[in-house]
Design a protein around this motif. Structure first.
Motif, PDB file in Angstrom:
ATOM      1  N   GLU A   1       0.834  -1.203   0.000  1.00  0.00           N
ATOM      2  CA  GLU A   1       0.000   0.000   0.000  1.00  0.00           C
ATOM      3  C   GLU A   1       0.866   1.249   0.000  1.00  0.00           C
ATOM      4  O   GLU A   1       0.593   2.226  -0.691  1.00  0.00           O
ATOM      5  N   LEU A   2       1.950   1.173   0.770  1.00  0.00           N
ATOM      6  CA  LEU A   2       2.853   2.304   0.879  1.00  0.00           C
ATOM      7  C   LEU A   2       3.566   2.573  -0.447  1.00  0.00           C
ATOM      8  O   LEU A   2       3.728   3.720  -0.869  1.00  0.00           O
ATOM      9  N   GLU A   3       3.955   1.489  -1.136  1.00  0.00           N
ATOM     10  CA  GLU A   3       4.601   1.639  -2.436  1.00  0.00           C
ATOM     11  C   GLU A   3       3.634   2.249  -3.450  1.00  0.00           C
ATOM     12  O   GLU A   3       4.027   3.069  -4.279  1.00  0.00           O
ATOM     13  N   GLU A   4       2.374   1.846  -3.364  1.00  0.00           N
ATOM     14  CA  GLU A   4       1.358   2.413  -4.254  1.00  0.00           C
ATOM     15  C   GLU A   4       1.238   3.915  -4.017  1.00  0.00           C
ATOM     16  O   GLU A   4       1.144   4.703  -4.961  1.00  0.00           O
ATOM     17  N   ALA A   5       1.236   4.270  -2.745  1.00  0.00           N
ATOM     18  CA  ALA A   5       1.145   5.693  -2.393  1.00  0.00           C
ATOM     19  C   ALA A   5       2.353   6.435  -2.937  1.00  0.00           C
ATOM     20  O   ALA A   5       2.233   7.559  -3.443  1.00  0.00           O
ATOM     21  N   LYS A   6       3.514   5.808  -2.854  1.00  0.00           N
ATOM     22  CA  LYS A   6       4.735   6.436  -3.363  1.00  0.00           C
ATOM     23  C   LYS A   6       4.610   6.716  -4.856  1.00  0.00           C
ATOM     24  O   LYS A   6       4.896   7.829  -5.314  1.00  0.00           O
ATOM     25  N   GLN A   7       4.134   5.699  -5.621  1.00  0.00           N
ATOM     26  CA  GLN A   7       3.973   5.873  -7.066  1.00  0.00           C
ATOM     27  C   GLN A   7       3.042   7.040  -7.376  1.00  0.00           C
ATOM     28  O   GLN A   7       3.286   7.843  -8.260  1.00  0.00           O
ATOM     29  N   LEU A   8       1.967   7.119  -6.565  1.00  0.00           N
ATOM     30  CA  LEU A   8       0.982   8.172  -6.766  1.00  0.00           C
ATOM     31  C   LEU A   8       1.607   9.549  -6.517  1.00  0.00           C
ATOM     32  O   LEU A   8       1.363  10.510  -7.258  1.00  0.00           O
ATOM     33  N   LEU A   9       2.428   9.628  -5.487  1.00  0.00           N
ATOM     34  CA  LEU A   9       3.052  10.916  -5.149  1.00  0.00           C
ATOM     35  C   LEU A   9       4.096  11.311  -6.197  1.00  0.00           C
ATOM     36  O   LEU A   9       4.258  12.485  -6.523  1.00  0.00           O
ATOM     37  N   ILE A  10       4.812  10.301  -6.712  1.00  0.00           N
ATOM     38  CA  ILE A  10       5.813  10.589  -7.747  1.00  0.00           C
ATOM     39  C   ILE A  10       5.122  11.068  -9.019  1.00  0.00           C
ATOM     40  O   ILE A  10       5.561  12.006  -9.675  1.00  0.00           O
ATOM     41  N   GLU A  11       3.972  10.427  -9.314  1.00  0.00           N
ATOM     42  CA  GLU A  11       3.190  10.806 -10.479  1.00  0.00           C
ATOM     43  C   GLU A  11       2.684  12.255 -10.330  1.00  0.00           C
ATOM     44  O   GLU A  11       2.614  13.013 -11.285  1.00  0.00           O
ATOM     45  N   GLN A  12       2.354  12.607  -9.101  1.00  0.00           N
ATOM     46  CA  GLN A  12       1.797  13.940  -8.837  1.00  0.00           C
ATOM     47  C   GLN A  12       2.856  15.025  -8.835  1.00  0.00           C
ATOM     48  O   GLN A  12       2.571  16.188  -9.135  1.00  0.00           O
ATOM     49  N   LYS A  13       4.097  14.647  -8.546  1.00  0.00           N
ATOM     50  CA  LYS A  13       5.148  15.639  -8.269  1.00  0.00           C
ATOM     51  C   LYS A  13       5.306  16.730  -9.335  1.00  0.00           C
ATOM     52  O   LYS A  13       5.416  17.907  -8.983  1.00  0.00           O
ATOM     53  N   PRO A  14       5.316  16.370 -10.638  1.00  0.00           N
ATOM     54  CA  PRO A  14       5.479  17.437 -11.633  1.00  0.00           C
ATOM     55  C   PRO A  14       4.360  18.480 -11.599  1.00  0.00           C
ATOM     56  O   PRO A  14       4.541  19.596 -12.060  1.00  0.00           O
ATOM     57  N   MET A  15       3.208  18.107 -11.053  1.00  0.00           N
ATOM     58  CA  MET A  15       2.079  19.037 -11.016  1.00  0.00           C
ATOM     59  C   MET A  15       2.109  19.935  -9.787  1.00  0.00           C
ATOM     60  O   MET A  15       1.389  20.927  -9.709  1.00  0.00           O
ATOM     61  N   VAL A  16       2.929  19.560  -8.788  1.00  0.00           N
ATOM     62  CA  VAL A  16       2.953  20.313  -7.528  1.00  0.00           C
ATOM     63  C   VAL A  16       3.768  21.582  -7.717  1.00  0.00           C
ATOM     64  O   VAL A  16       4.875  21.541  -8.245  1.00  0.00           O
ATOM     65  N   LEU A  17       3.207  22.713  -7.300  1.00  0.00           N
ATOM     66  CA  LEU A  17       3.942  23.968  -7.403  1.00  0.00           C
ATOM     67  C   LEU A  17       5.124  23.953  -6.434  1.00  0.00           C
ATOM     68  O   LEU A  17       6.243  24.279  -6.792  1.00  0.00           O
ATOM     69  N   ALA A  18       4.865  23.564  -5.192  1.00  0.00           N
ATOM     70  CA  ALA A  18       5.941  23.502  -4.205  1.00  0.00           C
ATOM     71  C   ALA A  18       5.492  22.678  -3.004  1.00  0.00           C
ATOM     72  O   ALA A  18       4.295  22.524  -2.772  1.00  0.00           O
ATOM     73  N   TYR A  19       6.459  22.138  -2.289  1.00  0.00           N
ATOM     74  CA  TYR A  19       6.190  21.487  -1.003  1.00  0.00           C
ATOM     75  C   TYR A  19       6.539  22.516   0.061  1.00  0.00           C
ATOM     76  O   TYR A  19       7.685  22.927   0.154  1.00  0.00           O
ATOM     77  N   VAL A  20       5.562  22.951   0.827  1.00  0.00           N
ATOM     78  CA  VAL A  20       5.796  24.109   1.692  1.00  0.00           C
ATOM     79  C   VAL A  20       5.474  23.853   3.151  1.00  0.00           C
ATOM     80  O   VAL A  20       4.792  22.894   3.500  1.00  0.00           O
ATOM     81  N   GLY A  21       5.983  24.731   3.984  1.00  0.00           N
ATOM     82  CA  GLY A  21       5.717  24.691   5.414  1.00  0.00           C
ATOM     83  C   GLY A  21       4.928  25.920   5.812  1.00  0.00           C
ATOM     84  O   GLY A  21       3.851  26.169   5.278  1.00  0.00           O
ATOM     85  N   ASP A  22       5.497  26.702   6.716  1.00  0.00           N
ATOM     86  CA  ASP A  22       4.777  27.845   7.271  1.00  0.00           C
ATOM     87  C   ASP A  22       4.417  28.929   6.263  1.00  0.00           C
ATOM     88  O   ASP A  22       3.521  29.718   6.514  1.00  0.00           O
ATOM     89  N   ASN A  23       5.114  28.990   5.130  1.00  0.00           N
ATOM     90  CA  ASN A  23       4.853  30.104   4.213  1.00  0.00           C
ATOM     91  C   ASN A  23       3.647  29.896   3.313  1.00  0.00           C
ATOM     92  O   ASN A  23       3.373  30.710   2.443  1.00  0.00           O
ATOM     93  N   VAL A  24       2.880  28.818   3.548  1.00  0.00           N
ATOM     94  CA  VAL A  24       1.741  28.531   2.673  1.00  0.00           C
ATOM     95  C   VAL A  24       0.707  29.653   2.693  1.00  0.00           C
ATOM     96  O   VAL A  24       0.129  29.999   1.665  1.00  0.00           O
ATOM     97  N   LYS A  25       0.501  30.265   3.869  1.00  0.00           N
ATOM     98  CA  LYS A  25      -0.503  31.329   3.963  1.00  0.00           C
ATOM     99  C   LYS A  25      -0.146  32.500   3.050  1.00  0.00           C
ATOM    100  O   LYS A  25      -0.992  33.021   2.331  1.00  0.00           O
ATOM    101  N   ASP A  26       1.133  32.881   3.073  1.00  0.00           N
ATOM    102  CA  ASP A  26       1.570  33.990   2.212  1.00  0.00           C
ATOM    103  C   ASP A  26       1.364  33.644   0.744  1.00  0.00           C
ATOM    104  O   ASP A  26       0.981  34.495  -0.058  1.00  0.00           O
ATOM    105  N   MET A  27       1.641  32.381   0.398  1.00  0.00           N
ATOM    106  CA  MET A  27       1.517  31.983  -1.003  1.00  0.00           C
ATOM    107  C   MET A  27       0.074  32.046  -1.470  1.00  0.00           C
ATOM    108  O   MET A  27      -0.215  32.394  -2.612  1.00  0.00           O
ATOM    109  N   LEU A  28      -0.859  31.693  -0.573  1.00  0.00           N
ATOM    110  CA  LEU A  28      -2.276  31.740  -0.929  1.00  0.00           C
ATOM    111  C   LEU A  28      -2.743  33.186  -1.069  1.00  0.00           C
ATOM    112  O   LEU A  28      -3.392  33.559  -2.031  1.00  0.00           O
ATOM    113  N   ILE A  29      -2.379  34.003  -0.079  1.00  0.00           N
ATOM    114  CA  ILE A  29      -2.852  35.381  -0.069  1.00  0.00           C
ATOM    115  C   ILE A  29      -2.293  36.166  -1.251  1.00  0.00           C
ATOM    116  O   ILE A  29      -2.991  36.950  -1.881  1.00  0.00           O
ATOM    117  N   SER A  30      -1.046  35.911  -1.612  1.00  0.00           N
ATOM    118  CA  SER A  30      -0.434  36.653  -2.709  1.00  0.00           C
ATOM    119  C   SER A  30      -0.881  36.127  -4.073  1.00  0.00           C
ATOM    120  O   SER A  30      -0.525  36.685  -5.096  1.00  0.00           O
TER     121      SER A  30
END
Lengths: 345, 279
Positions: free
Chosen positions: A189-218
């Protein structure tokens, strides 16, 4: 020869001065907390009332906090990890017991949040806030209504959304989309999840932490996977945002206050925990951070309009199928590996 | 006698903050702990894992982008250094200052500043929109990381080359010209070979931080883009696998040492003449 004497004297003098500075009488409480997770004005109030000074440091993920306390040789008097991390820290004997008799305001804590499975008698932890993980989106940029994790794999939104730079939360999203438990110990199941995340990666703008609020507001990001309180903070300021609780289920979490082993000011730490459980202080914090309070007295002070919202106080039926993280023990190594491979890919 | 005492604090410093940490990294890279007892045992699994295909991809990505950044810095930096060296001394001081002043500001802040310039609603896109051009994505791309590297490390390329060029014996150049060399030949056969020590030290001073950076890629590619530095950071701070993290660090150190050795060989092995040969 003279020069040597001068040199030695200078060295002795500096040593004396430095050690003298280090020995002050004032109690300084070392608090280690998530970024943006307390109203810092209360530090001054606490110091005025008790004379105890707060030294405040922050972290961005449970894992970062754990590593620093475990390996860093630090001496924090207080930290606020989430449930699965508390379970792990209890198992590894990293926490001091909390003397609830020194925390009279503990009576204000809602029974629903006491005695949870990760710390059955609240021996080691006192509830602080709770919340969910969901999707916040800007209704001006995304026109169709959203209710599922599937949008995060929709080509249409490529480059418009952010994921969390936090391993268990991001793996959780993939596991939930697949219909698995987010506490799975099944490697397939975990490997399946990994494949899904790798497949998704090119579509992700960024992996973020605390600065997500600024990114949304701006307007940098149109959509983001966030903790409910971050959504709450944004939505209360900006009308165009909405927060949804995905139908496939998600994470229901609790953050509790703990005293790590090695703490030097255990009494002061108890005083501060009690202070945090006081209704008025609880309200200042809830108002500032936007997360959902665990304090029945504080709840009475909260704006009634927030009741029944997705981001602050959701109805029970909305989160029925929501899961709580537990500590997978040594199986965490597999989660670590999966996350490293997703990020490295 | 005084010399020996004066070097004492520095020796203590080296041992405490350089020698011991390196030995610790070396130790961690070769061991793991037993899950049951917590005891250390010798193993090569950490190193074996470094060479798995997923991580090989990270290595090639890091080396490729570091080489690109170094090449761009050299192409931009060499002409700049020549212009500086030929400048009237009155303006030269100001021009050199212009290179140095931004370095007084914190490296992190300078990189953050790029985020507001490159962002979707950043300054650059505002300018594009003003001219009626469509909005573009600059931030969170490989180009942004490359730009961040070039911007941050360019002074490290310009300054050593400039130092060598400005100290160069002008009579050699005059002699070459007197003997009938045209501009291209004088540069190719006299100026450039003489400036090699500066080029070598500039190249290594750009390549090394570029190949090991994690802040630039984190900020300008939003944690999407894993370089060796990010992988090491993640092992230490997030997944808490100090053993694997140490093994990668050791390999990275070897890579840098080899690069240094090669570069030194290229520069002709005469550090005394070069004057700025830092390694």
């Amino acid at each position: 020869m003279k020069k040597i004497i001068v040199l030695v004297m200078v060295m002795v003098l500096t040593t004396v001065i430095f050690t003298a500075c280090a020995q002050e009488d004032k109690v300084v409480l070392n608090v280690y907390n998530w970024g943006d997770y307390i109203d810092e004005d209360i530090f001054e109030m606490f110091e005025e009332e008790t004379g105890i000074e707060i030294n405040y440091e922050t972290y961005a993920t449970n894992e970062e906090m754990y590593t620093k306390i475990k390996k860093g040789g630090t001496r924090y008097d207080l930290a606020i990890p989430s449930e699965y991390m508390i379970e792990k820290m209890i198992r590894e004997e990293m926490l001091e017991k909390i003397d609830l008799s020194k925390i009279p305001n503990f009576k204000n804590i809602d029974e629903d949040f006491k005695n949870l499975s990760f710390d059955p008698d609240n021996t080691y932890s006192v509830p602080y806030f709770w919340g969910t993980v969901g999707i916040i989106y800007n209704t001006e940029l995304i026109e169709e209504p959203i209710n599922s994790w599937d949008v995060l794999w929709d080509e249409k939104y490529a480059g418009q959304f952010t994921m969390m730079d936090s391993q268990r939360d991001s793996i959780m999203v993939a596991l939930k989309k697949l219909g698995y438990s987010m506490n799975t110990k099944n490697l397939d199941e975990l490997e399946e999840a990994k494949q899904l995340l790798i497949e998704q990666k090119p579509m992700v703008l960024a992996y973020v932490g605390d600065n997500v609020k600024d990114m949304l507001i701006s307007g940098e990001a149109a959509m983001a996977v966030v903790w409910s309180g971050e959504a709450s903070a944004v939505i209360q300021e900006y009308d165009e945002f909405e927060y949804v609780l995905p139908v496939e289920g998600s994470n229901l979490w609790f953050d509790n206050i703990v005293i790590p082993k090695g703490a030097e000011n255990i009494d002061a730490a108890h005083q501060f925990i009690d202070f945090l459980c006081r209704p008025d202080i609880g309200f200042l914090n809830a108002d500032y951070v936007g997360y959902s309070t665990v304090n029945t007295e504080t709840l009475k002070l909260i704006d009634p309009e927030l009741m029944g919202t997705t981001y602050a106080y959701p109805l029970d039926e909305w989160i029925e199928n929501y899961e709580i993280f537990n500590d997978p023990g040594d199986f965490i190594l597999e989660y670590d590996r999966i996350w490293t491979e997703v990020k490295a890919n | 006698m005084l010399k020996r005492i004066a070097s004492g604090p520095y020796l203590v410093w080296i041992v405490l903050f350089i020698l011991i940490p390196i030995l610790m990294i070396g130790f961690f890279s070769m061991v793991r702990t037993d899950a049951e007892t917590g005891a250390y045992y010798l193993t090569a699994t950490n190193f074996a894992r470094v060479f798995e295909p997923v991580y090989i991809a990270v290595w090639t990505r890091s080396i490729k982008i570091a080489l690109e950044a170094t090449a761009i810095c050299l192409l931009l930096g060499y002409p700049m250094a020549m212009i500086l060296a030929k400048m009237n001394s009155r303006y030269r001081t100001i021009a050199v200052m212009l290179f140095v002043v931004p370095m007084w500001m914190n490296f992190l802040l300078r990189t953050y500043a790029w985020m507001t310039i490159l962002g979707k609603n950043g300054i650059l896109n505002k300018i594009l929109m003003f001219f009626g051009l469509p909005q573009m994505t600059f931030l969170y791309s490989e180009g942004a990381v490359l730009l961040g590297m070039v911007y941050n490390f360019l002074p490290f390329m310009v300054l050593p080359i400039y130092t060598v060029l400005s100290k160069m014996d002008q009579s050699l150049i005059e002699a070459a010209e007197d003997l009938g060399g045209n501009k291209v030949n004088v540069f190719r056969k006299v100026i450039f070979p003489l400036s090699l020590p500066g080029v070598v030290s500039g190249t290594s001073m750009v390549f090394m931080p570029a190949v090991s950076t994690f802040v630039i890629s984190n900020l300008l590619y939003g944690g999407q883009y894993m370089l060796i530095g990010n992988l090491i950071e993640q092992q230490f701070l997030v997944v808490n696998d100090w053993f694997f993290g140490s093994a990668i660090s050791i390999i990275l150190m070897i890579l840098i040492l080899v690069t240094m050795a090669v570069m030194n060989r290229l520069s002709g092995n005469n550090p005394e003449e070069g004057g700025v040969n830092l390694w």
